[in-house]
Design a protein around this motif. Structure first.
Motif, mmCIF file in Angstrom:
data_model
loop_
_atom_site.group_PDB
_atom_site.id
_atom_site.type_symbol
_atom_site.label_atom_id
_atom_site.label_comp_id
_atom_site.label_asym_id
_atom_site.label_seq_id
_atom_site.Cartn_x
_atom_site.Cartn_y
_atom_site.Cartn_z
ATOM 1 N N UNK A 63 -10.816 -51.682 29.797
ATOM 2 C CA UNK A 63 -10.977 -50.518 30.655
ATOM 3 C C UNK A 63 -11.703 -50.921 31.926
ATOM 4 N N UNK A 64 -11.266 -50.383 33.042
ATOM 5 C CA UNK A 64 -11.912 -50.692 34.315
ATOM 6 C C UNK A 64 -11.561 -49.622 35.341
ATOM 7 N N UNK A 65 -12.572 -49.099 36.015
ATOM 8 C CA UNK A 65 -12.389 -48.179 37.143
ATOM 9 C C UNK A 65 -11.515 -46.974 36.796
ATOM 10 N N UNK A 66 -11.692 -46.432 35.598
ATOM 11 C CA UNK A 66 -10.941 -45.253 35.203
ATOM 12 C C UNK A 66 -9.567 -45.530 34.653
ATOM 13 N N UNK A 67 -9.186 -46.803 34.570
ATOM 14 C CA UNK A 67 -7.883 -47.195 34.036
ATOM 15 C C UNK A 67 -8.055 -47.797 32.640
ATOM 16 N N UNK A 117 1.187 -63.058 28.298
ATOM 17 C CA UNK A 117 1.285 -61.614 28.139
ATOM 18 C C UNK A 117 1.380 -60.955 29.509
ATOM 19 N N UNK A 118 1.669 -59.668 29.504
ATOM 20 C CA UNK A 118 1.675 -58.867 30.724
ATOM 21 C C UNK A 118 0.784 -57.662 30.486
ATOM 22 N N UNK A 119 0.014 -57.289 31.504
ATOM 23 C CA UNK A 119 -0.921 -56.178 31.404
ATOM 24 C C UNK A 119 -0.280 -54.920 31.988
ATOM 25 N N UNK A 120 -0.440 -53.791 31.302
ATOM 26 C CA UNK A 120 -0.032 -52.504 31.868
ATOM 27 C C UNK A 120 -1.196 -51.540 31.730
ATOM 28 N N UNK A 121 -1.372 -50.722 32.759
ATOM 29 C CA UNK A 121 -2.510 -49.824 32.732
ATOM 30 C C UNK A 121 -2.292 -48.574 33.553
ATOM 31 N N UNK A 122 -3.147 -47.593 33.304
ATOM 32 C CA UNK A 122 -3.084 -46.352 34.052
ATOM 33 C C UNK A 122 -4.152 -45.389 33.590
ATOM 34 N N UNK A 123 -4.144 -44.213 34.187
ATOM 35 C CA UNK A 123 -5.087 -43.162 33.845
ATOM 36 C C UNK A 123 -4.544 -42.316 32.696
ATOM 37 N N UNK A 162 -3.253 -44.009 23.254
ATOM 38 C CA UNK A 162 -4.078 -44.070 22.045
ATOM 39 C C UNK A 162 -5.240 -45.050 22.216
ATOM 40 N N UNK A 163 -5.053 -46.083 23.065
ATOM 41 C CA UNK A 163 -6.165 -46.993 23.376
ATOM 42 C C UNK A 163 -7.282 -46.243 24.087
ATOM 43 N N UNK A 164 -6.912 -45.386 25.023
ATOM 44 C CA UNK A 164 -7.909 -44.547 25.715
ATOM 45 C C UNK A 164 -8.629 -43.651 24.727
ATOM 46 N N UNK A 165 -7.898 -43.066 23.796
ATOM 47 C CA UNK A 165 -8.463 -42.122 22.848
ATOM 48 C C UNK A 165 -9.416 -42.792 21.862
ATOM 49 N N UNK A 166 -9.013 -43.927 21.293
ATOM 50 C CA UNK A 166 -9.800 -44.551 20.229
ATOM 51 C C UNK A 166 -10.970 -45.377 20.754
ATOM 52 N N UNK A 167 -10.859 -45.896 21.967
ATOM 53 C CA UNK A 167 -11.963 -46.669 22.540
ATOM 54 C C UNK A 167 -12.199 -48.016 21.884
ATOM 55 N N UNK A 168 -11.176 -48.588 21.249
ATOM 56 C CA UNK A 168 -11.305 -49.878 20.580
ATOM 57 C C UNK A 168 -10.980 -51.026 21.520
ATOM 58 N N UNK A 169 -11.277 -52.241 21.075
ATOM 59 C CA UNK A 169 -10.937 -53.426 21.859
ATOM 60 C C UNK A 169 -9.547 -53.951 21.535
ATOM 61 N N UNK A 170 -8.967 -53.480 20.409
ATOM 62 C CA UNK A 170 -7.628 -53.916 20.019
ATOM 63 C C UNK A 170 -6.917 -52.808 19.261
ATOM 64 N N UNK A 171 -5.572 -52.828 19.358
ATOM 65 C CA UNK A 171 -4.715 -52.017 18.515
ATOM 66 C C UNK A 171 -3.856 -52.961 17.684
#
Length: 219
Positions: free
Chosen positions: A99-103, A204-210, A79-88
């Motif tokens: 967002x970085x390098x497609x992730x 915190x811990x960061x999680x990311x993906x395509x 949903x972060x990818x979809x909405x394009x916001x800086x926070x949820x």
């Protein structure tokens, strides 16, 4: 009226394959109560379904086919990818997004993750050979694929008895693993889903993906 539902593939590989399919209800007002939201999540039969309650502020609500979740990894990355916001915004707290390098990345605290049993195995072959256990504890089975490089092979077994015997990609479990290990990991889960996770400098811990959109809820 047919609800406006978008399906996303979260934690897919570079070719848009694999990943966990997420259902996103664009207008949560169409399902104003927990009962109606739970019924739709059960009908869709996906690992999770997200209801967007405020697209401008990033307020969302997450359901499995059986329960409402205060936090979950792959739905929030999707949903972060979809909405394009800086926070949820969730009941547990505010979720930074970058967002970085497609992730697409989110940052969250390990204590927000619902109970998971992280079970390490001696080889990737052992993980690949596992059968889904009977309903019970949520098990994240993992083994080092290349410990020096931080590459992990994993499979997720929710054990909820709601028809989801194995999760194709579980960001919350990868987040918990990176937090416990105290290092960055690149996880290949399920049939080939790709999840990145790394401890942050602020607890915190960061999680990311395509993420990519799909036509229908099929894995």
């Amino acid at each position: 009226m047919t609800p406006d539902i978008l399906f996303l593939r979260v934690f897919c590989d570079a070719n848009g394959n694999h990943g966990n399919v997420l259902g996103v209800v664009r207008d949560g007002r169409a399902f104003p109560g927990e009962e109606s939201r739970q019924a739709l999540a059960r009908e869709l039969g996906l690992s999770e379904t997200v209801f967007i309650d405020d697209a401008h502020r990033g307020i969302v609500d997450i359901y499995t086919p059986g329960v409402r979740l205060p936090f979950a990894g792959y739905p929030l990355v999707g949903v972060a990818w979809l909405l394009g916001l800086e926070r949820l915004e969730l009941p547990v707290g505010s979720i930074p997004v970058r967002r970085a390098d497609g992730f697409t990345w989110i940052s969250a605290r390990a204590e927000w993750v619902p109970p998971r049993t992280l079970r390490q195995y001696g080889s990737t072959q052992e993980v690949d050979a596992l059968e889904a256990p009977e309903p019970g504890e949520w098990v994240y089975a993992w083994a080092w694929q290349d410990e020096a490089a931080g590459r992990v092979r994993a499979r997720g077994f929710p054990g909820r008895g709601d028809g989801i015997n194995e999760d194709e990609a579980t960001g919350a479990a990868a987040l918990l693993l990176a937090d416990r290990l105290g290092r960055a990991v690149a996880v290949t889960q399920g049939r080939g889903s790709q999840i990145m996770a790394a401890p942050g400098s602020d607890g915190t811990t960061h999680i990311g993906g395509r993420v990519c959109a799909v036509e229908k809820p099929a894995c």
